[in-house]
Structures are given as C-alpha cells and as structure tokens.
Design a protein around this motif. Structure first.
Motif, mmCIF file in Angstrom:
data_model
loop_
_atom_site.group_PDB
_atom_site.id
_atom_site.type_symbol
_atom_site.label_atom_id
_atom_site.label_comp_id
_atom_site.label_asym_id
_atom_site.label_seq_id
_atom_site.Cartn_x
_atom_site.Cartn_y
_atom_site.Cartn_z
ATOM 1 N N UNK A 30 52.681 32.302 51.068
ATOM 2 C CA UNK A 30 53.773 33.080 50.472
ATOM 3 C C UNK A 30 54.332 34.193 51.364
ATOM 4 N N UNK A 31 53.476 34.968 51.994
ATOM 5 C CA UNK A 31 53.962 36.189 52.647
ATOM 6 C C UNK A 31 53.598 36.289 54.123
ATOM 7 N N UNK A 32 53.444 35.183 54.791
ATOM 8 C CA UNK A 32 53.012 35.225 56.192
ATOM 9 C C UNK A 32 53.977 36.059 57.037
ATOM 10 N N UNK A 33 53.421 37.096 57.656
ATOM 11 C CA UNK A 33 54.203 37.980 58.523
ATOM 12 C C UNK A 33 53.221 38.705 59.434
ATOM 13 N N UNK A 34 53.307 38.449 60.709
ATOM 14 C CA UNK A 34 52.361 39.029 61.661
ATOM 15 C C UNK A 34 52.352 40.558 61.621
ATOM 16 N N UNK A 35 53.464 41.144 61.260
ATOM 17 C CA UNK A 35 53.539 42.613 61.197
ATOM 18 C C UNK A 35 52.745 43.175 60.029
ATOM 19 N N UNK A 36 52.391 42.302 59.091
ATOM 20 C CA UNK A 36 51.655 42.754 57.901
ATOM 21 C C UNK A 36 50.167 42.380 57.974
ATOM 22 N N UNK A 37 49.714 42.022 59.151
ATOM 23 C CA UNK A 37 48.336 41.551 59.295
ATOM 24 C C UNK A 37 47.313 42.557 58.774
ATOM 25 N N UNK A 38 47.413 43.799 59.192
ATOM 26 C CA UNK A 38 46.429 44.803 58.779
ATOM 27 C C UNK A 38 46.510 45.076 57.283
ATOM 28 N N UNK A 39 47.704 45.046 56.727
ATOM 29 C CA UNK A 39 47.860 45.228 55.280
ATOM 30 C C UNK A 39 47.121 44.129 54.537
ATOM 31 N N UNK A 40 47.290 42.888 54.981
ATOM 32 C CA UNK A 40 46.629 41.782 54.294
ATOM 33 C C UNK A 40 45.132 41.748 54.583
ATOM 34 N N UNK A 41 44.722 42.311 55.697
ATOM 35 C CA UNK A 41 43.291 42.453 55.954
ATOM 36 C C UNK A 41 42.673 43.359 54.888
ATOM 37 N N UNK A 42 43.327 44.475 54.630
ATOM 38 C CA UNK A 42 42.843 45.414 53.609
ATOM 39 C C UNK A 42 42.889 44.774 52.225
ATOM 40 N N UNK A 43 43.967 44.055 51.938
ATOM 41 C CA UNK A 43 44.099 43.381 50.645
ATOM 42 C C UNK A 43 42.985 42.354 50.474
ATOM 43 N N UNK A 44 42.698 41.619 51.538
ATOM 44 C CA UNK A 44 41.639 40.613 51.496
ATOM 45 C C UNK A 44 40.298 41.251 51.148
ATOM 46 N N UNK A 45 39.971 42.323 51.835
ATOM 47 C CA UNK A 45 38.708 43.013 51.590
ATOM 48 C C UNK A 45 38.670 43.580 50.164
ATOM 49 N N UNK A 46 39.776 44.167 49.725
ATOM 50 C CA UNK A 46 39.851 44.744 48.379
ATOM 51 C C UNK A 46 39.663 43.671 47.316
ATOM 52 N N UNK A 47 40.304 42.522 47.491
ATOM 53 C CA UNK A 47 40.137 41.418 46.543
ATOM 54 C C UNK A 47 38.691 40.934 46.547
ATOM 55 N N UNK A 48 38.102 40.824 47.744
ATOM 56 C CA UNK A 48 36.738 40.339 47.868
ATOM 57 C C UNK A 48 35.725 41.243 47.199
ATOM 58 N N UNK A 49 36.026 42.525 47.110
ATOM 59 C CA UNK A 49 35.103 43.476 46.491
ATOM 60 C C UNK A 49 35.423 43.703 45.015
ATOM 61 N N UNK A 50 36.651 44.032 44.721
ATOM 62 C CA UNK A 50 36.966 44.463 43.360
ATOM 63 C C UNK A 50 37.290 43.318 42.411
ATOM 64 N N UNK A 51 37.624 42.137 42.938
ATOM 65 C CA UNK A 51 37.770 40.982 42.063
ATOM 66 C C UNK A 51 36.448 40.672 41.362
ATOM 67 N N UNK A 52 35.351 40.514 42.107
ATOM 68 C CA UNK A 52 34.047 40.285 41.478
ATOM 69 C C UNK A 52 33.604 41.430 40.570
ATOM 70 N N UNK A 53 33.934 42.672 40.938
ATOM 71 C CA UNK A 53 33.550 43.813 40.091
ATOM 72 C C UNK A 53 34.245 43.709 38.731
ATOM 73 N N UNK A 54 35.527 43.381 38.752
ATOM 74 C CA UNK A 54 36.275 43.248 37.498
ATOM 75 C C UNK A 54 35.697 42.138 36.635
ATOM 76 N N UNK A 55 35.421 40.989 37.246
ATOM 77 C CA UNK A 55 34.836 39.874 36.495
ATOM 78 C C UNK A 55 33.477 40.277 35.930
ATOM 79 N N UNK A 56 32.681 40.975 36.722
ATOM 80 C CA UNK A 56 31.344 41.393 36.287
ATOM 81 C C UNK A 56 31.420 42.328 35.088
ATOM 82 N N UNK A 57 32.353 43.253 35.109
ATOM 83 C CA UNK A 57 32.499 44.191 33.988
ATOM 84 C C UNK A 57 32.900 43.456 32.708
ATOM 85 N N UNK A 58 33.682 42.401 32.851
ATOM 86 C CA UNK A 58 34.058 41.597 31.686
ATOM 87 C C UNK A 58 32.869 40.779 31.188
ATOM 88 N N UNK A 59 32.117 40.183 32.125
ATOM 89 C CA UNK A 59 30.974 39.353 31.744
ATOM 90 C C UNK A 59 29.882 40.201 31.092
#
Length: 319
Positions: free
Chosen positions: A275-304
């Motif tokens: 969807x959003x491939x753009x080399x200028x946004x690499x670092x932004x998506x790096x941060x987004x990737x890490x944030x999803x990897x950490x807080x996605x599971x946390x959100x699911x865990x709080x629901x479970x």
C-alpha cells in the motif's frame, strides 16, 4: 531488562523489503546487528533467573513444576502452531515459507523446525527441554562443587557441533547446548546474588568495553555472558531514574513473542510492500513495525485476560 530484550527480538524480526533488490533493507539488519550476540542469551538467561527465583528457591516439587510448564509452554506451543500453520497456508502467496494442506507436514512442523511454518517457535521447544532438567538443577544447587562442575560442563558442551546430525534434530534438541549455559548463568546469578557486585557506573562501562571487544572478535560465548552482566548492571542504574521504563508492555513479553509474528508481517507485506511503499518513509515504517509487533500482542492479551474460560487464556500464555 526483559522489556528491552523483547524489544530487541521484535527489532530483529523487522523485514521491510527493498523492491530494487527484493531483500530486506540493510538498515533493518544494521540496527539490530550490534545486539546479535546477546539478544537470545539475555532472553534465555531471564528464564533461568526466574526459574530459580520462583521455583528452585521455593522448593517447588517436580510434578508441580512440570504441570505448570506444560500449561505455560506446551499449550501455547500447540495452539500457536495451529495458528501460524493456518495463516501461512491461507496466505501462502505472500509468505516466504510455502505451506501445503498436509496433516503429516503439520505434525512434523512441531518436531523439525528447519524451514518449518512455525520455525520461530523453536524457543518454546528449547525452553521446555530446559524445564525438563529441573530435577537436575535442584540437585546441582545443593552443593558448590556441583555448581562449579556443571558450570564447567555447560561451557565445554557449548563448543560441541552437532550439525552433522541435523536429520535427528527433534524439537531443536541438538542446539540445546548453545543455550543451557546462559540459562544456567541466570540461576547462578540469583544463587550467589552476583547482581550485588555489578552495580555502579564504572562496572557498567567496563562490561560494555568487554562486550564490544568480544563482539568485534566474534567470541560469542564471552559476548553473551558479558552482555548479560552488562544488561544487569545497566538496568540497575536505569531503574534508579526510570523505574517504569517499558512498563507499558514488559508484563506481556511472552505474549509479544508469541504474537508479534502476526502483526509485523501485516506491516511488512500489506502496509509497506503493497500500500504505502516509499523509500523516504523507511524509518517511519520501521517504527510502525516495531510498535505493531509490541502493542498488537499487548492489546490482544488485555482482551483475552477478560475471557472467563481458563483454557482460552492458557492458549495465549496467560493465567
């Protein structure tokens, strides 16, 4: 320390593709590379540390320990094995590890992890194997001589290479020797309260220097152990000033390990690559990737955690 370690694990698994080469961006690997020799040693050290604190020191019985670890490790292992196998089978056109609808292959994926759809769950098999040695650890820690002898043995077997027997690497057992020494160090640190000798700025700096030298010289065992002591020293200093560091997720590191492999590929394959491939946004998506990897599971865990059925919570490694 555990909070930072799971952050390193998530960072290590960031795979943002460079479409010009078809490979992961070199920057992604470069960011996590300095931690390559201590990421898993510290992760496994923490498990040994906690086993001694919560079980060996309290003289928990063998049968009780096995029952608990079956619920804590084996049930999530089986459940997430099904989840990841199903995901990769349904989205086989997107993933690197191709999966066919084969019950035999599905069962074998729990046994052999090389090129398996659930390869990243090797840690659970290794951790459970270490937990099975609980009676041995209880026996060892009754004598200083035994502690020393087992420490020597764990260091010696670290250098054994069983790769020639790869066809017989059931449950990743042939690589257990690469991790048992760090697991054992975790127990020794608690038993002798070695953390009391690691406090202070000077010791942190010296340990950092030792890690850097051993890293540059590629002395993996020394780098792993010095990295463990460095993290202990460093985070005892940090705790004096920022005691709530990583508090937003550090109680869910197990769940982050189990589920980050769902959320990170979503960022990599859908958001970034499609969807959003753009080399200028690499670092932004790096941060987004890490944030999803950490807080996605946390959100699911709080629901479970709100689910009233214990078996459902156990599937996610929750009590």
């Amino acid at each position: 320390m555990r909070g930072f370690t799971i952050l390193l694990v998530v960072m290590y698994h960031v795979q943002l593709i460079d479409k010009t080469t078809g490979e992961c961006h070199a920057l992604c690997n470069a960011i996590s590379h300095p931690f390559d020799y201590l990421r898993m040693p510290v992760f496994i050290f923490s498990s040994g540390f906690l086993l001694y604190v919560t079980r060996i020191s309290r003289r928990v019985g063998v049968s009780d320990l096995y029952k608990e670890k079956f619920e804590r490790i084996v049930i999530p292992f089986i459940f997430f094995g099904i989840v990841y196998y199903a995901i990769k089978m349904l989205f086989s056109s997107f993933v690197k590890t191709q999966v066919e609808a084969s019950f035999t292959d599905f069962l074998l994926s729990y046994v052999f992890f090389s090129n398996s759809p659930i390869a990243h769950l090797w840690y659970l098999a290794t951790l459970f194997s270490l937990m099975l040695l609980y009676p041995l650890f209880v026996y060892v820690f009754k004598s200083n001589v035994r502690i020393l002898l087992f420490g020597i043995i764990s260091v010696v077997i670290y250098f054994f290479d069983f790769s020639i027997l790869e066809d017989y690497n059931y449950f990743n057992i042939l690589y257990l020797n690469k991790y048992i020494v760090f697991f054992y160090v975790g127990m020794v640190v608690v038993h002798y309260k070695l953390y009391d000798y690691l406090q202070g700025y000077i010791k942190t700096i010296l340990l950092l220097a030792l890690y850097v030298v051993s890293f540059l010289l590629e002395i993996r065992l020394l780098a792993g152990i010095s990295g463990i002591f460095l993290f202990i020293s460093l985070f005892m200093l940090i705790d004096q000033y920022v005691p709530k560091l990583f508090s937003s997720y550090r109680n869910y590191i197990y769940q982050i390990y189990l589920m980050s492999f769902i959320f990170q590929p979503f960022v990599e394959l859908i958001l970034w690559k499609t969807l959003f491939y753009n080399e200028n946004l690499l670092m932004l998506f790096y941060v987004i990737n890490v944030a999803f990897g950490i807080y996605g599971p946390v959100l699911v865990s709080k629901l479970i955690e709100r689910v009233p059925y214990r078996m459902v919570r156990l599937c996610f490694g929750l009590k």
